[in-house]
Write a protein that holds these residues in place. Structure first.
Motif, mmCIF file in Angstrom:
data_model
loop_
_atom_site.group_PDB
_atom_site.id
_atom_site.type_symbol
_atom_site.label_atom_id
_atom_site.label_comp_id
_atom_site.label_asym_id
_atom_site.label_seq_id
_atom_site.Cartn_x
_atom_site.Cartn_y
_atom_site.Cartn_z
ATOM 1 N N GLU A 230 0.961 -1.378 0.093
ATOM 2 C CA GLU A 230 -0.002 0.007 0.022
ATOM 3 C C GLU A 230 0.761 1.197 0.113
ATOM 4 O O GLU A 230 1.843 1.308 0.875
ATOM 5 N N ILE A 231 0.714 2.017 -0.759
ATOM 6 C CA ILE A 231 1.323 3.473 -1.222
ATOM 7 C C ILE A 231 0.641 4.364 -1.657
ATOM 8 O O ILE A 231 -0.515 3.977 -2.594
ATOM 9 N N GLU A 232 0.810 5.624 -1.725
ATOM 10 C CA GLU A 232 -0.033 6.741 -2.117
ATOM 11 C C GLU A 232 0.928 7.774 -2.922
ATOM 12 O O GLU A 232 1.857 8.318 -2.315
ATOM 13 N N VAL A 233 0.728 7.860 -4.133
ATOM 14 C CA VAL A 233 1.656 8.652 -4.880
ATOM 15 C C VAL A 233 0.743 9.650 -5.630
ATOM 16 O O VAL A 233 0.006 9.388 -6.406
ATOM 17 N N LYS A 234 1.026 11.096 -5.395
ATOM 18 C CA LYS A 234 0.359 12.194 -6.127
ATOM 19 C C LYS A 234 1.313 13.177 -6.699
ATOM 20 O O LYS A 234 2.490 13.287 -6.247
ATOM 21 N N TRP A 235 0.604 13.865 -7.797
ATOM 22 C CA TRP A 235 1.508 15.050 -8.351
ATOM 23 C C TRP A 235 0.730 16.320 -7.916
ATOM 24 O O TRP A 235 -0.509 16.255 -7.794
ATOM 25 N N ILE A 236 1.461 16.997 -7.520
ATOM 26 C CA ILE A 236 0.958 18.586 -7.080
ATOM 27 C C ILE A 236 1.469 19.603 -7.913
ATOM 28 O O ILE A 236 2.782 19.773 -8.103
ATOM 29 N N ARG A 237 0.522 20.461 -8.303
ATOM 30 C CA ARG A 237 1.023 21.579 -9.228
ATOM 31 C C ARG A 237 0.586 22.877 -8.469
ATOM 32 O O ARG A 237 -0.582 23.099 -8.353
ATOM 33 N N GLU A 275 5.365 18.952 -7.864
ATOM 34 C CA GLU A 275 6.060 18.102 -6.747
ATOM 35 C C GLU A 275 5.318 16.724 -6.860
ATOM 36 O O GLU A 275 4.033 16.515 -6.970
ATOM 37 N N CYS A 276 5.842 15.917 -6.704
ATOM 38 C CA CYS A 276 5.505 14.301 -6.431
ATOM 39 C C CYS A 276 5.659 13.987 -5.009
ATOM 40 O O CYS A 276 6.475 14.302 -4.094
ATOM 41 N N GLN A 277 4.398 13.749 -4.342
ATOM 42 C CA GLN A 277 4.504 13.522 -2.823
ATOM 43 C C GLN A 277 4.107 11.678 -2.645
ATOM 44 O O GLN A 277 3.303 11.207 -3.369
ATOM 45 N N VAL A 278 5.072 11.176 -2.049
ATOM 46 C CA VAL A 278 4.845 9.838 -1.796
ATOM 47 C C VAL A 278 4.768 9.528 -0.249
ATOM 48 O O VAL A 278 5.322 10.112 0.639
ATOM 49 N N GLU A 279 3.605 8.761 -0.050
ATOM 50 C CA GLU A 279 3.014 8.498 1.497
ATOM 51 C C GLU A 279 3.190 6.862 1.621
ATOM 52 O O GLU A 279 2.417 6.279 0.738
ATOM 53 N N HIS A 280 4.056 6.536 2.462
ATOM 54 C CA HIS A 280 4.266 5.016 2.714
ATOM 55 C C HIS A 280 4.360 4.768 4.166
ATOM 56 O O HIS A 280 4.844 5.678 4.984
ATOM 57 N N SER A 281 3.848 3.410 4.659
ATOM 58 C CA SER A 281 3.805 3.306 6.054
ATOM 59 C C SER A 281 5.268 3.143 6.706
ATOM 60 O O SER A 281 5.513 3.394 8.110
#
Length: 344
Positions: A230-237, A275-281
């Motif tokens: 499980e991971i969440e990857v987002k692009w933020i502008r 920006e690429c944001q990566v959220e992981h446990s």
């Protein structure tokens, strides 16, 4: 083969279930073919904890064998022998089920398959889940609603089985107890034996790259070598989340995962920051990777490594397809085995 698309879908469902934060699951898959196919077991088994194959049986080897090294830690010396015998006993019953269902749908010859998927889930909030599904030739056939204690025909020819099983309340009671009690008990044991692997936390590496595709400019964010899945990857502008053009998560040969998330950007839009944001446990906080217009792309070596990982991951996925679906006649004390009623 007609069953392959369903198997891939079921594996995808398995991965999606295991991706819930803090949850763990056991999944049993088994399949039986109506006739011999060169290079493909006529009857096959696989057991998963989360998305890790832990044990398997093939009509070619006729033995239940460990697929994860830590499964050898099972302290019961009878575990493999007893469950091998259960699998051997299931094999002819499953073959008969294929013939029976073929008769129900007026198939007299050709390659056909009956499949089953069952399992249980221990969620992060302490609640549990369980399910049972049958398929014929890759299409839904019969399922069990554990909460309503009813079998549901998802294909017209399965109505005979659903009606018969629903008229015998003990069948639903056995399945409910099996999924909620014995399955959960063994899931906890598997997690204990495999905790160094299943409960580990491996942080991702990250990088971003830019490329042209026709008249489009694409930015891709890579996160690689992480576990659990499980991971969440987002692009933020400029502070606003962007819709993804494409995203794909794949397993690596070493048991970790990789993901890439791609967005389209306007050529020459240097005034906005991406920006690429990566959220992981495994990470104490969200990791942010800023794309800079003049930053170099990934090295040839890294690209080659990602491509190699993808190729090997496809091989692993094919392995998971061939080693499918585990089924036994009645619960025993030597490992989790479900009730044996077949879809016929």
């Amino acid at each position: 083969m007609g069953g392959v698309p369903l198997l891939l879908a079921l594996l995808g469902a398995l991965w999606a279930q295991s991706a819930r934060a803090g949850s763990h699951s056991f999944r049993g898959f088994y399949s039986s073919l109506s006739e011999e196919v060169p290079g493909v077991p006529r009857f096959s088994i696989v057991g998963f904890v989360d998305d890790v194959p832990i044990e398997g049986y093939s009509s070619d080897t006729r033995r239940l064998e460990p697929r994860a090294p830590w499964m050898r830690k099972i302290e019961d010396p009878q575990y493999w022998e007893r469950n091998t015998e259960n699998a051997r006993g299931t094999e002819p019953v499953m073959r008969a089920d294929v013939k029976t269902v073929m008769g129900r749908v007026n198939h007299t010859r050709g390659l056909h398959t009956v499949q089953q998927m069952y399992g249980c889930e221990l969620r992060g909030d302490g609640t549990i889940g369980g399910f049972l599904q049958y398929a014929y030739d890759g299409g839904d056939f019969l399922s069990f609603d554990k909460d309503q204690m009813r079998f549901i025909a998802t294909a017209t020819p399965a109505q005979v089985s659903a009606d018969r099983w629903n008229s015998e309340k003990s069948i639903a009671q056995r399945w409910k107890a099996s999924l909620e009690e014995e399955c959960i008990e063994w899931l906890r044991k598997y997690l204990h034996h495999g905790k160094e692997s299943l409960l580990r936390r491996v942080p991702p590496g990250t990088m971003v790259s830019r490329r042209k595709s026709g008249d489009r400019t694409l930015l891709t964010c890579y996160a690689y070598g992480f576990y659990p899945r499980e991971i969440e990857v987002k692009w933020i502008r400029s502070g606003v989340e962007m819709p993804l053009e494409w995203s794909q998560l794949l397993p690596n040969p070493d048991g970790t995962y990789q993901i890439k998330a791609t967005v389209e950007v306007q050529e020459g839009d240097e005034k906005n920051m991406y920006e690429c944001q990566v959220e992981h446990s495994s990470l104490p906080e969200i990791v942010t990777v800023v794309y800079k217009e003049k930053s170099p792309g990934p090295s040839i070596g890294l690209i080659a490594g990602v491509v190699l990982a993808v190729v090997l991951a496809v091989g692993l996925a094919a392995f998971g397809v061939w080693y499918t679906f585990f089924r036994n006649k009645r619960p025993v004390k030597h490992g989790y085995t479900p009730p044996r009623e077949g879809p016929a």
